[in-house]
Design a protein around this motif. Structure first.
Motif, mmCIF file in Angstrom:
data_model
loop_
_atom_site.group_PDB
_atom_site.id
_atom_site.type_symbol
_atom_site.label_atom_id
_atom_site.label_comp_id
_atom_site.label_asym_id
_atom_site.label_seq_id
_atom_site.Cartn_x
_atom_site.Cartn_y
_atom_site.Cartn_z
ATOM 1 N N PHE A 1 0.575 -1.159 0.125
ATOM 2 C CA PHE A 1 0.048 0.102 0.071
ATOM 3 C C PHE A 1 0.808 1.322 -0.219
ATOM 4 O O PHE A 1 1.649 1.506 0.872
ATOM 5 C CB PHE A 1 -0.947 0.149 1.191
ATOM 6 C CG PHE A 1 -1.954 1.300 1.275
ATOM 7 C CD1 PHE A 1 -3.054 1.141 0.496
ATOM 8 C CD2 PHE A 1 -1.872 2.113 1.923
ATOM 9 C CE1 PHE A 1 -4.013 2.053 0.179
ATOM 10 C CE2 PHE A 1 -2.726 3.293 1.728
ATOM 11 C CZ PHE A 1 -3.553 3.130 1.107
ATOM 12 N N GLN A 2 0.919 1.880 -1.175
ATOM 13 C CA GLN A 2 1.579 3.186 -1.106
ATOM 14 C C GLN A 2 0.984 4.396 -0.708
ATOM 15 O O GLN A 2 -0.490 4.693 -0.584
ATOM 16 C CB GLN A 2 1.863 3.446 -2.510
ATOM 17 C CG GLN A 2 2.920 2.499 -3.233
ATOM 18 C CD GLN A 2 3.105 2.757 -4.744
ATOM 19 O OE1 GLN A 2 2.070 2.642 -5.721
ATOM 20 N NE2 GLN A 2 4.111 2.871 -5.071
ATOM 21 N N THR A 3 2.061 5.271 0.231
ATOM 22 C CA THR A 3 1.303 6.329 0.686
ATOM 23 C C THR A 3 2.019 7.815 0.400
ATOM 24 O O THR A 3 1.869 8.731 1.062
ATOM 25 C CB THR A 3 1.346 6.126 2.363
ATOM 26 O OG1 THR A 3 2.714 6.037 2.683
ATOM 27 C CG2 THR A 3 0.714 5.099 2.878
ATOM 28 N N ASP A 4 2.972 7.553 -0.415
ATOM 29 C CA ASP A 4 3.745 8.535 -0.751
ATOM 30 C C ASP A 4 4.104 8.978 -2.328
ATOM 31 O O ASP A 4 5.298 9.391 -2.526
ATOM 32 C CB ASP A 4 5.206 8.713 -0.044
ATOM 33 C CG ASP A 4 5.922 7.219 -0.449
ATOM 34 O OD1 ASP A 4 5.628 6.560 -1.084
ATOM 35 O OD2 ASP A 4 6.948 6.905 0.119
ATOM 36 N N LEU A 5 3.291 8.719 -3.053
ATOM 37 C CA LEU A 5 3.344 9.247 -4.425
ATOM 38 C C LEU A 5 3.635 10.529 -4.669
ATOM 39 O O LEU A 5 3.046 11.355 -3.996
ATOM 40 C CB LEU A 5 1.977 8.553 -5.214
ATOM 41 C CG LEU A 5 2.207 7.047 -5.177
ATOM 42 C CD1 LEU A 5 0.987 6.479 -6.340
ATOM 43 C CD2 LEU A 5 3.317 6.386 -6.028
ATOM 44 N N PRO A 6 4.522 10.983 -5.406
ATOM 45 C CA PRO A 6 4.848 12.441 -5.643
ATOM 46 C C PRO A 6 3.639 13.206 -6.046
ATOM 47 O O PRO A 6 3.595 14.286 -5.830
ATOM 48 C CB PRO A 6 5.930 12.619 -6.565
ATOM 49 C CG PRO A 6 5.783 11.032 -7.475
ATOM 50 C CD PRO A 6 5.382 10.168 -6.353
ATOM 51 N N MET A 7 2.496 12.635 -6.585
ATOM 52 C CA MET A 7 1.408 13.448 -7.303
ATOM 53 C C MET A 7 0.534 13.955 -5.875
ATOM 54 O O MET A 7 -0.337 14.802 -6.142
ATOM 55 C CB MET A 7 0.367 12.547 -8.160
ATOM 56 C CG MET A 7 -0.177 11.615 -7.557
ATOM 57 S SD MET A 7 -1.140 10.432 -8.682
ATOM 58 C CE MET A 7 0.107 9.747 -9.550
ATOM 59 N N TRP A 8 0.828 13.229 -5.164
ATOM 60 C CA TRP A 8 -0.143 13.709 -3.603
ATOM 61 C C TRP A 8 0.600 14.733 -2.893
ATOM 62 O O TRP A 8 1.750 14.811 -2.766
ATOM 63 C CB TRP A 8 -0.251 12.612 -2.705
ATOM 64 C CG TRP A 8 -1.335 11.372 -3.663
ATOM 65 C CD1 TRP A 8 -2.406 11.698 -4.383
ATOM 66 C CD2 TRP A 8 -0.973 10.083 -3.403
ATOM 67 N NE1 TRP A 8 -2.738 10.541 -4.911
ATOM 68 C CE2 TRP A 8 -2.135 9.352 -4.087
ATOM 69 C CE3 TRP A 8 -0.078 9.196 -2.622
ATOM 70 C CZ2 TRP A 8 -2.292 8.045 -4.309
ATOM 71 C CZ3 TRP A 8 -0.658 7.635 -2.771
ATOM 72 C CH2 TRP A 8 -1.427 7.194 -3.513
ATOM 73 N N THR A 9 -0.359 15.740 -2.213
ATOM 74 C CA THR A 9 0.147 16.686 -1.335
ATOM 75 C C THR A 9 0.480 16.081 0.038
ATOM 76 O O THR A 9 0.153 14.766 0.184
ATOM 77 C CB THR A 9 -1.113 17.732 -1.109
ATOM 78 O OG1 THR A 9 -2.060 17.079 -0.418
ATOM 79 C CG2 THR A 9 -1.578 18.255 -2.599
#
Length: 414
Positions: A53-61
């Motif tokens: 489960f990803q929580t830090d993709l660059p597209m997210w604030t």
């Protein structure tokens, strides 16, 4: 199957439930694990685990990333001790189903029996039992679902809202609610739009672990719906420091503007509930709202700043042929924004459609107590009666009237 049902009196909370046979060494029984996975409908979701489960993709604030980290933490804790219900809310593609499946896969590894099913599929299965070729009767099918040791119900609220479907869903959830049976539910629906009986149970804080995920659809190629909607960049030069409270202002006007500035600064420090600025065009309402938004955004808070007419046009565009986005996706992105700024309330088209959509957004944020800042040049009495009733609730909304004249008129005052 490696499970046992204990001989217990009818009133016992564990009556009729299945438990892992203590003689099974679950971690070594691969065959049984595969059987359980197939029965659970999780075979195609075996890769949905907490580690992926990803929580830090660059597209997210930063705020969106924090939302995902919080959801992950709560879901992992629930998987360790599935007491009560876990409710995961958020827009399409934000990770709700991944977390729900991860809970199921974790419990499978511990030897539990899990049933994962979407709401529409569940209702289709129940309808299918009435067919002449059905190998299982309705009663048996319904009993299997409602007594599942751990039920994961995906996409609640997207099913056909027929009277029959509502009644069956309520019977299922009420049965499990009254027995406090472990249940995971995901939904992108506004809880206010659900059957009131179901909604009341989902809002029971003594039993429900409620998680709102504010991250957008991870499949969006470049920007989220919120990023495309918000036009805060047009107001980037509007800050607290350059809000003019003194030029050609009489003492009474200056005092009013200083109080408005203090209110705006205070809200920016702790954005809770609603703040509404009223006043004539050019009096500084939008400047103060934009200053709050700019400060919050600099601190990493996700904000949506939009005029109400632009918002409604943005939603209408989804009905155009060839559009690549859905109305529901845009609608969810707006109403669930971490902090929403609605500029020029009351200037929108007064069509029934526009009034209804705007009310749905505002009412959702009112019920959920989501931070919202609004500006309007209209007296409260001239706004839609449903919206007006919420603006007049002093427990959740502060209305500040800017009585000073327009800034341009002050510049040329002699």
């Amino acid at each position: 199957m490696g499970v046992v049902r204990y001989d217990l009196p009818v009133g016992d909370p564990n009556f009729g439930k299945l438990f892992r046979c203590p003689n099974y060494r679950v971690n070594l029984d691969n065959e049984r694990q595969e059987k359980l996975r197939k029965l659970s409908n999780l075979s195609n979701l075996s890769d949905k685990v907490f580690d992926t489960f990803q929580t830090d993709l660059p597209m997210w604030t930063p705020a969106q990333q924090q939302s995902l980290r919080t959801a992950l933490k709560i879901a992992m804790a629930y998987a360790e001790n599935p007491d009560g219900w876990l409710l995961l809310e958020g827009t399409y593609g934000c990770g709700k189903t991944h977390l729900a499946a991860a809970v199921g896969n974790a419990r499978l590894e511990m030897g539990d029996t899990v049933l994962f099913i979407t709401s529409p599929d569940l209702l289709d299965h129940l309808r299918g039992t009435y067919g002449p070729s059905s190998e299982i009767g309705y009663d048996e099918m319904f009993d299997r679902v409602r007594n599942a040791p751990l039920l994961i119900l995906d996409d609640l609220g997207v099913e056909n809202p027929s009277h029959w479907a509502q009644e069956k869903m309520f019977q299922l959830l009420n049965y499990r609610y009254s027995r406090r049976m472990p249940t995971v539910i995901t939904t992108n629906a506004d809880l206010d739009m659900l059957d009131p009986r179901v909604r009341s149970r989902l809002l029971d804080e003594s039993m429900i672990h409620r998680v709102r995920i504010t991250a957008p659809d991870f499949r969006t190629p470049v920007q989220s719906q919120r990023d495309r909607l918000s036009n805060l960049t047009l107001y980037s030069d509007m800050t607290f420091d350059n809000f003019d409270v003194s030029t050609n202002a009489v003492p009474e006007d200056r005092q009013n503007l200083e109080r408005a500035l203090a209110v705006a600064r205070s809200y920016a420090q702790s954005p809770q509930d609603w703040l509404v600025f009223m006043g004539a065009y050019g009096s500084g309402k939008t400047h103060l709202a934009a200053a709050i938004a700019n400060e919050l955004q600099q601190r990493g808070t996700e904000v949506v700043f939009v005029t109400v007419p632009d918002l409604l046009d943005y939603l209408r565009m989804t009905y155009n042929p060839g559009t690549t986005t859905t109305f529901e996706g845009r609608f969810q992105a707006v109403r669930n924004a971490s902090v929403l700024f609605l500029d020029d309330l009351g200037t929108e088209s007064a069509t029934p459609w526009a009034k209804e959509k705007l009310f749905q957004i505002i009412n959702h944020r009112y019920v959920a107590r989501l931070p919202t800042v609004m500006t309007t040049a209209k007296p409260v009495e001239e706004l839609d009666a449903r919206i007006r009733s919420r603006l007049l609730d002093r427990r959740r909304c502060m209305v500040f009237a800017i009585t000073a004249p327009a800034y341009v008129s002050r510049l040329y005052r002699k």
